[in-house]
Design a protein around this motif. Structure first.
Motif, short mmCIF file in Angstrom:
data_model
loop_
_atom_site.label_atom_id
_atom_site.label_comp_id
_atom_site.label_asym_id
_atom_site.label_seq_id
_atom_site.Cartn_x
_atom_site.Cartn_y
_atom_site.Cartn_z
N ILE A 142 7.60 67.96 -8.99
CA ILE A 142 8.59 68.99 -9.26
C ILE A 142 9.93 68.32 -9.57
N PRO A 143 10.67 68.79 -10.57
CA PRO A 143 12.00 68.22 -10.82
C PRO A 143 12.90 68.35 -9.60
N VAL A 144 13.59 67.26 -9.27
CA VAL A 144 14.44 67.22 -8.08
C VAL A 144 15.83 66.72 -8.47
N VAL A 145 16.86 67.35 -7.93
CA VAL A 145 18.23 66.85 -8.05
C VAL A 145 18.83 66.77 -6.66
N PHE A 146 19.36 65.59 -6.32
CA PHE A 146 20.04 65.41 -5.04
C PHE A 146 21.53 65.68 -5.23
N PHE A 147 22.15 66.34 -4.25
CA PHE A 147 23.60 66.53 -4.34
C PHE A 147 24.24 66.20 -3.00
N ASP A 148 25.40 65.57 -3.08
CA ASP A 148 26.19 65.11 -1.93
C ASP A 148 25.49 64.02 -1.13
N ARG A 149 24.46 64.39 -0.38
CA ARG A 149 23.71 63.40 0.41
C ARG A 149 22.44 63.01 -0.34
N ALA A 150 22.44 61.80 -0.89
CA ALA A 150 21.32 61.36 -1.72
C ALA A 150 20.67 60.13 -1.10
N LEU A 151 19.47 59.81 -1.60
CA LEU A 151 18.76 58.60 -1.16
C LEU A 151 18.77 57.59 -2.29
N ALA A 156 15.96 59.67 -9.08
CA ALA A 156 16.19 61.08 -9.38
C ALA A 156 17.66 61.27 -9.73
N VAL A 157 17.96 62.40 -10.33
CA VAL A 157 19.36 62.73 -10.65
C VAL A 157 20.12 62.95 -9.34
N LYS A 158 21.31 62.38 -9.26
CA LYS A 158 22.12 62.50 -8.05
C LYS A 158 23.55 62.92 -8.42
N ILE A 159 24.07 63.91 -7.68
CA ILE A 159 25.46 64.34 -7.85
C ILE A 159 26.18 64.02 -6.54
N ILE A 297 30.20 70.59 -7.64
CA ILE A 297 28.98 69.82 -7.36
C ILE A 297 27.77 70.74 -7.49
N GLY A 298 27.86 71.94 -6.93
CA GLY A 298 26.76 72.90 -7.04
C GLY A 298 26.49 73.29 -8.48
N GLU A 299 27.54 73.59 -9.23
CA GLU A 299 27.39 73.95 -10.65
C GLU A 299 26.72 72.82 -11.43
N THR A 300 27.17 71.59 -11.20
CA THR A 300 26.64 70.43 -11.93
C THR A 300 25.17 70.19 -11.57
N ALA A 301 24.85 70.31 -10.28
CA ALA A 301 23.47 70.11 -9.83
C ALA A 301 22.53 71.14 -10.47
N ALA A 302 22.96 72.40 -10.48
CA ALA A 302 22.13 73.47 -11.08
C ALA A 302 21.99 73.27 -12.58
N THR A 303 23.07 72.91 -13.24
CA THR A 303 23.04 72.69 -14.70
C THR A 303 22.05 71.59 -15.05
N LEU A 304 22.06 70.50 -14.28
CA LEU A 304 21.18 69.37 -14.59
C LEU A 304 19.72 69.68 -14.29
#
Length: 334
Positions: A142-151, A156-159, A297-304
Motif C-alpha cells: 500500500i502507498p505510504v507517506v510518513f509525516f513528522d515522525r519518520a523512519l 518512502a515519502v517523508k514530510i 505538513i498535513g496538506e503536503t502529505a495528503a497531496t503526495l
C-alpha cells in the motif's frame, strides 16, 4: 435540492465531463489552471463526489488511513485538518487511528490495513517504535507517506520539519538572552526527530563555547509522574537558567514546577518549547515556541499520497522538509 454532477460542472465550464473528472482527481494530464477552475467551481457549487460510483469504476475504497500517536496533541489535530482538507477535495474519506504512542497497537493497525480496506496510509510513528519490521509488508503493498515522525531505513515519502536547525536556533536564542546553563527535556529518543533536536542543542552549545553537560539533560518517557519528578529534580539540583522542551507535553509541567518552587519565569529560568499550543500566547508568561507548520505538513502529505495513488511522478524516497518558526514571547524575555 439535487446534487451537482460532473456533467453540470462540465457544462458550466464548457469542458468535457472526462476533463472535469480528471481535474477533480488531480490528473497530471490536466493543466494546473484548468484544475484550479474546476476545483473553484466545485467548491462554489458544493459539489460532492459520489464515492460509491467512483469506487465501482476504480475498484478503490477512496479511503485513506491516518495513524497518529495522539489526536489530542495540538500538532496532530492541525495536521489531520490539513490531510482532511485535501482528501475531501479529491473525494477521499479519512479514517483516523490513534496508537497512544504504543508500537504494538501501531503494528496491529498496520496488520489490519493490509486487508485492503484503505488505498493509502499516512503515518506519524509511535515514539516507542525502535525498528521498521512491521512497516516492511505495508510499504510493499500500500502507498505510504510518513509525516513528522519518520523512519530513516524505510524507502518512502517523508514530510518532516527542520528539527536540527530549530533546536539549534532555540538554544542560540537562550544564549543570546543570557543563559549559559541550559537544560534539555529529551523525548522521542528512539526517533530521528528526537535525535536531530538533541544534536541541534548540543552543537549550538559547542558553537558558543559552552560545554555539554549530560546532567542537564532529562530523558523523558510516557509516565507523566516520573517526568514531573525528574524535571523537578533537575531544577532543584542543577538550577539551569534556561530550558528547551523537545515536545509540548513537557512544558506545562515545567510551569507548574516553577510555581511550586517559586522559580520566576523568565527572570530565574527562561523556557522554549517545541509546541503548537494555541494557548501559548495566553500562558503566564506567554510561551516562546518552536511552532511546526502542522496544517501545511498535513496538506503536503495528503497531496503526495494522492499523487502516488494516481501513478504520478513521485520519488518514493522523497524527503520534504518544511521550516518551523521560532516565536519569541514572554518566557524568554530579557
Amino acid at each position: 435540492m439535487s446534487s451537482i454532477t460532473i456533467k453540470q460542472l462540465a457544462y458550466e465550464l464548457n469542458l468535457s465531463a472526462a476533463t472535469v473528472s480528471r481535474a477533480l482527481s488531480d490528473s497530471y494530464e490536466i493543466s494546473a489552471a484548468t484544475k484550479q477552475k474546476v476545483w473553484d467551481l466545485a467548491k462554489k457549487l458544493n459539489y460532492e463526489p459520489n464515492p460509491s460510483a467512483s469506487t465501482l469504476r476504480s475498484h478503490k475504497s477512496k479511503t485513506l488511513a491516518v495513524i497518529v500517536p495522539e489526536i489530542a496533541n495540538n500538532f496532530f489535530s492541525q495536521a489531520i485538518n490539513g490531510i482532511e482538507e485535501v482528501s475531501r477535495q479529491h473525494g477521499y474519506h479519512v479514517l483516523i487511528y490513534q496508537t497512544h504512542d504504543n508500537s504494538e497497537t501501531e503494528a496491529a493497525f498496520i496488520k489490519s490495513l493490509l486487508s485492503g480496506r484503505v488505498d493509502g496510509v499516512l503515518i506519524s510513528v509511535s515514539s516507542e517504535t525502535g525498528n521498521s519490521n512491521h512497516f516492511a509488508d505495508l510499504n510493499k503493498n500500500i502507498p505510504v507517506v510518513f509525516f513528522d515522525r519518520a523512519l530513516e531505513d524505510i524507502d518512502a515519502v517523508k514530510i518532516t520539519t527542520n528539527d536540527y536547525e530549530s533546536a539549534y536556533l532555540a538554544t542560540e536564542h537562550l544564549i543570546e538572552c543570557g543563559c549559559n546553563k541550559i537544560g534539555y527535556l529529551f523525548a522521542l529518543n528512539n526517533l530521528t526527530a528526537g535525535k536531530k533536536r538533541l544534536s541541534g542543542y548540543k552543537d549550538a552549545l559547542l558553537s558558543n563555547n559552552i560545554a555539554y553537560n549530560e546532567n542537564l539533560v532529562v530523558i523523558c518517557g510516557k509516565e507523566e509522574s516520573q517526568n514531573y519528578s525528574q524535571i523537578k529534580d533537575l531544577l532543584i539540583t542543577n538550577r539551569p537558567d534556561g530550558i528547551i522542551s523537545s515536545i509540548e507535553e513537557l512544558v506545562l509541567p515545567c510551569y507548574a514546577i516553577c510555581r511550586e518552587l517559586n522559580i520566576n519565569i523568565p527572570d530565574d529560568l527562561k523556557i522554549v518549547s517545541f509546541s503548537n499550543l494555541k494557548t501559548a500566547p495566553f500562558l503566564n508568561p506567554s510561551l516562546t515556541t518552536i511552532t511546526q507548520p502542522a496544517f501545511e505538513i498535513g496538506e503536503t502529505a495528503a497531496t503526495l499520497i494522492l499523487k502516488l495513488l494516481n501513478n504520478k511522478q513521485v520519488d518514493t524516497g522523497e524527503d520534504v522538509v518544511l521550516k518551523s518558526a521560532l516565536i519569541k514571547r514572554g518566557s524568554t524575555a530579557v
